[in-house]
Each structure stands twice: as C-alpha cells, then as structure tokens.
Design an enzyme around this catalytic site. Structure first.
Site, PDB file in Angstrom:
ATOM      1  N   SER A  13       0.859  -1.186   0.000  1.00 40.38           N
ATOM      2  CA  SER A  13       0.000   0.000   0.000  1.00 40.38           C
ATOM      3  C   SER A  13       0.895   1.235   0.000  1.00 40.38           C
ATOM      4  CB  SER A  13      -0.892  -0.026   1.238  1.00 40.38           C
ATOM      5  OG  SER A  13      -1.524   1.231   1.374  1.00 40.38           O
ATOM      6  N   ASP A  40      -4.294   4.317  -1.786  1.00 40.16           N
ATOM      7  CA  ASP A  40      -5.387   4.733  -0.902  1.00 40.16           C
ATOM      8  C   ASP A  40      -5.690   6.208  -1.098  1.00 40.16           C
ATOM      9  OD1 ASP A  40      -6.103   2.382   0.669  1.00 40.16           O
ATOM     10  OD2 ASP A  40      -4.011   2.455   1.301  1.00 40.16           O
ATOM     11  N   MET A  42      -7.984   9.247  -0.011  1.00 38.75           N
ATOM     12  CA  MET A  42      -8.862   9.674   1.092  1.00 38.75           C
ATOM     13  C   MET A  42      -9.190  11.150   0.931  1.00 38.75           C
ATOM     14  SD  MET A  42      -7.047   7.802   4.313  1.00 38.75           S
ATOM     15  CE  MET A  42      -6.472   6.114   4.197  1.00 38.75           C
ATOM     16  N   HIS A  74      -8.050   2.479  -4.368  1.00 38.35           N
ATOM     17  CA  HIS A  74      -9.119   2.331  -3.363  1.00 38.35           C
ATOM     18  C   HIS A  74      -9.619   3.728  -3.031  1.00 38.35           C
ATOM     19  CE1 HIS A  74      -9.973   1.158   1.135  1.00 38.35           C
ATOM     20  NE2 HIS A  74     -11.089   1.389   0.467  1.00 38.35           N
ATOM     21  N   MET A  76     -11.569   6.070  -0.963  1.00 37.34           N
ATOM     22  CA  MET A  76     -12.288   6.327   0.297  1.00 37.34           C
ATOM     23  C   MET A  76     -12.763   7.772   0.211  1.00 37.34           C
ATOM     24  SD  MET A  76      -9.612   4.290   2.663  1.00 37.34           S
ATOM     25  CE  MET A  76      -8.432   4.414   1.339  1.00 37.34           C
ATOM     26  N   MET A 144     -12.763  -4.533   4.140  1.00 39.18           N
ATOM     27  CA  MET A 144     -11.916  -3.764   5.072  1.00 39.18           C
ATOM     28  C   MET A 144     -11.759  -4.528   6.379  1.00 39.18           C
ATOM     29  SD  MET A 144     -11.015  -1.198   3.317  1.00 39.18           S
ATOM     30  CE  MET A 144     -10.006  -0.570   4.652  1.00 39.18           C
ATOM     31  N   GLY A 149      -9.010   4.911   6.994  1.00 41.04           N
ATOM     32  CA  GLY A 149      -8.605   6.279   7.312  1.00 41.04           C
ATOM     33  C   GLY A 149      -7.129   6.402   7.634  1.00 41.04           C
ATOM     34  N   GLY A 151      -3.175   4.152   8.105  1.00 37.66           N
ATOM     35  CA  GLY A 151      -2.359   2.947   8.106  1.00 37.66           C
ATOM     36  C   GLY A 151      -2.002   2.587   9.545  1.00 37.66           C
ATOM     37  N   GLY A 152      -1.476   1.404   9.728  1.00 40.01           N
ATOM     38  CA  GLY A 152      -0.922   1.018  11.026  1.00 40.01           C
ATOM     39  C   GLY A 152      -1.937   0.620  12.078  1.00 40.01           C
ATOM     40  N   GLY A 180      -4.181  -3.836   8.472  1.00 40.40           N
ATOM     41  CA  GLY A 180      -3.631  -4.658   9.542  1.00 40.40           C
ATOM     42  C   GLY A 180      -3.066  -5.989   9.083  1.00 40.40           C
ATOM     43  N   SER A 201       1.910  -0.586   6.493  1.00 43.94           N
ATOM     44  CA  SER A 201       2.937  -0.345   7.503  1.00 43.94           C
ATOM     45  C   SER A 201       3.817  -1.570   7.752  1.00 43.94           C
ATOM     46  CB  SER A 201       2.294   0.144   8.798  1.00 43.94           C
ATOM     47  OG  SER A 201       1.300  -0.755   9.194  1.00 43.94           O
TER      48      SER A 201
HETATM   49  C1  DX5 Z   1      -6.795   1.899   5.426  1.00 45.18           C
HETATM   50  C2  DX5 Z   1      -6.280   1.764   4.013  1.00 45.18           C
HETATM   51  C3  DX5 Z   1      -5.297   0.655   3.902  1.00 45.18           C
HETATM   52  C4  DX5 Z   1      -4.015   0.934   4.618  1.00 45.18           C
HETATM   53  C5  DX5 Z   1      -3.407  -0.347   5.061  1.00 45.18           C
HETATM   54  O1  DX5 Z   1      -7.595   2.998   5.536  1.00 45.18           O
HETATM   55  O2  DX5 Z   1      -7.346   1.509   3.133  1.00 45.18           O
HETATM   56  O3  DX5 Z   1      -5.029   0.302   2.564  1.00 45.18           O
HETATM   57  O4  DX5 Z   1      -3.056   1.583   3.843  1.00 45.18           O
HETATM   58  O5  DX5 Z   1      -2.347  -0.031   5.887  1.00 45.18           O
HETATM   59  P1  DX5 Z   1      -1.855  -1.021   7.009  1.00 45.18           P
HETATM   60  O6  DX5 Z   1      -1.325  -2.226   6.302  1.00 45.18           O
HETATM   61  O7  DX5 Z   1      -0.788  -0.225   7.687  1.00 45.18           O
HETATM   62  O8  DX5 Z   1      -3.023  -1.332   7.884  1.00 45.18           O
HETATM   63 ZN    ZN Z   2      -6.890   0.584   1.032  1.00 44.31          ZN
END
Ligand code: DX5
Ligand code: ZN
Length: 221
Positions: A13, A40, A42, A74, A76, A144, A149, A151-152, A180, A201
């Site tokens: 990502s 991603d 947003m 993706h 969002m 999801m 919103g 990462g991590g 995750g 992450s």
């Molecule tokens: C979350 C994003 C994910 C995110 C995943 O809002 O849609 O794609 O980047 O990041 P990790 O792997 O750190 O959860």
């Molecule tokens: Zn995503």
C-alpha cells in the site's frame, strides 16, 4: 484491456511508502516479485484523513506499468463518481465504498465502462447484505479489516468470518483484504479466503521493506 491480478498476492500500500523515494521503492519491490500496488485515496470527508490523488497514481503507474505492474485504486471518497475519469488512465482496478454513494450500481458500471476491474469496498461495520445486490456488477470485493482512514491499525478479529461469508456469497470472485495485514495476520486472512492482501505499515514500516514483502508473500505461497 482488463488486467487481473495474480492470486494470492500481497499488494504493497503506497500510502505508507517513502514518498521521496517512491519510484525506487516500487522498482525494488517489483524486483522482489511485487506485481500489484494499492493506492489509498482519502478525501477528508468519507474518512478523517487526506492522502493522494491522480497525479500520485500517475507517477506510480509510470514506474510500475512498463515493468508489468498493476495499479489498484481504493477510493475512500464521498460520492466518488467525479474522480473516475481522473484515475482511469492510470488504474487497472478501482474500488468504491458501498457506504459512500447512494448510486453504487451506476458507479460500478462507470468503472467497468472504462475497461477497469470494479470493486465494492465494505467497512467492518456494514452488514454484508449490502453486497448482495451487486452480484454480476463487481469484479472483486475489498473487505476492510480496519476502519479506513489510517495505516498502522490492528486487524479486526471478526474479519476472517466476514471473508468466509463473502466467499460463500460470491464463489470464485477475488476478495481483497485491507488493513492490519502483517506477519501475524496474513496467513489467517489467506486461509479465510482473501486473494489480494494489502499491506502498508508492515512492509514500509519495516527496517527492510523488501525483506518484509518477501516474508509476507512467502507466507501465502
Ligand atoms: C486503510 C487503508 C489501507 C491501509 C493499510 O484505511 O485503506 O489500505 O493503507 O495499511 P496497514 O497495512 O498499515 O493497515
Ligand atoms: Zn486501502
């Protein structure tokens, strides 16, 4: 031409990449076997964060595509229809949230009309019945595994049962899992039916992102 990602595959990502070294990170990951990249987007409304847009996606595509890479976007974004034309030239797959637009059928049709894979993304708190009316209109589901919103975040433990239910609902349809995914969760998500496993992450936050990618991809075969 529609390009379908291989299965099973780990999708780095790029939101978590080192933005100052985006091109070299994509190249190094592709040398290690990465083929599909997740972007991603947003908007600060649908989710409480702002990230990247079409220019970033075009830059990633310029590096990845000549090497056979695939770009998965993706969105969002609240009512994302206005963005589809801006992303379409740089994307191979676009997912939109079932929660983000009252006319999701139309949106999915608009994505397919541009010869892209159309995905339905669904938040952890949304009943899976929201996907049922989309049979025949989608090329994949983005399940999801965190509230989108950031990462991590930690993988929500009820995700595997949702993945299995989506698999029963749409036999044979690729399922993406997003959020995750790391060394502790990748195998469980895969065995619950995820085909495309997004990881931000756990790849880019590792001391050696290439080794981290290889480990995740190795864990799912
Ligand atoms: C979350 C994003 C994910 C995110 C995943 O809002 O849609 O794609 O980047 O990041 P990790 O792997 O750190 O959860
Ligand atoms: Zn995503």
């Amino acid at each position: 031409m529609t390009v379908t990602p291989p299965t099973p595959v780990v999708l780095p990502s790029l939101m978590s990449a080192d933005m100052a070294n985006l091109g070299s990170q994509i190249e190094a990951l592709m040398d290690a076997g990465a083929r599909v990249f997740h972007i991603d987007v947003m908007d600060g409304h649908f989710v409480p964060n702002l990230t990247v847009g079409p220019d970033f996606t075009a830059a990633a595509a310029r590096v990845a595509r000549p090497r056979g890479g695939i770009i998965d976007v993706h969105l969002m974004v609240e009512r994302p229809g206005y963005l589809i034309d801006a992303f379409a030239p740089h994307a191979d797959a676009i997912s939109v949230h079932v929660e983000a637009d009252p006319h999701v059928h139309r949106l999915l049709g608009e994505i397919r009309k541009r010869d892209l894979l159309a995905g339905a993304a669904i938040n952890p708190g949304t009943p899976l019945t929201a996907l049922e009316p989309l049979a025949g209109l989608i090329d994949y589901v983005n399940c999801m595994s965190v509230n989108p919103g950031f990462g991590g975040q930690s993988f929500i433990p009820t995700t595997p049962q949702r993945l299995r239910a989506i698999g029963r609902m749409f036999p044979g349809l690729p399922i993406e899992v997003d959020g995750g995914i790391g060394p502790e969760t990748v195998a469980e998500a895969r065995s619950a039916g995820a085909d495309w496993l997004v990881s931000g992450s756990s790849v880019f936050g590792a001391p050696d992102p290439i080794a981290a990618f290889r480990q995740l991809q190795g864990a799912i075969g």
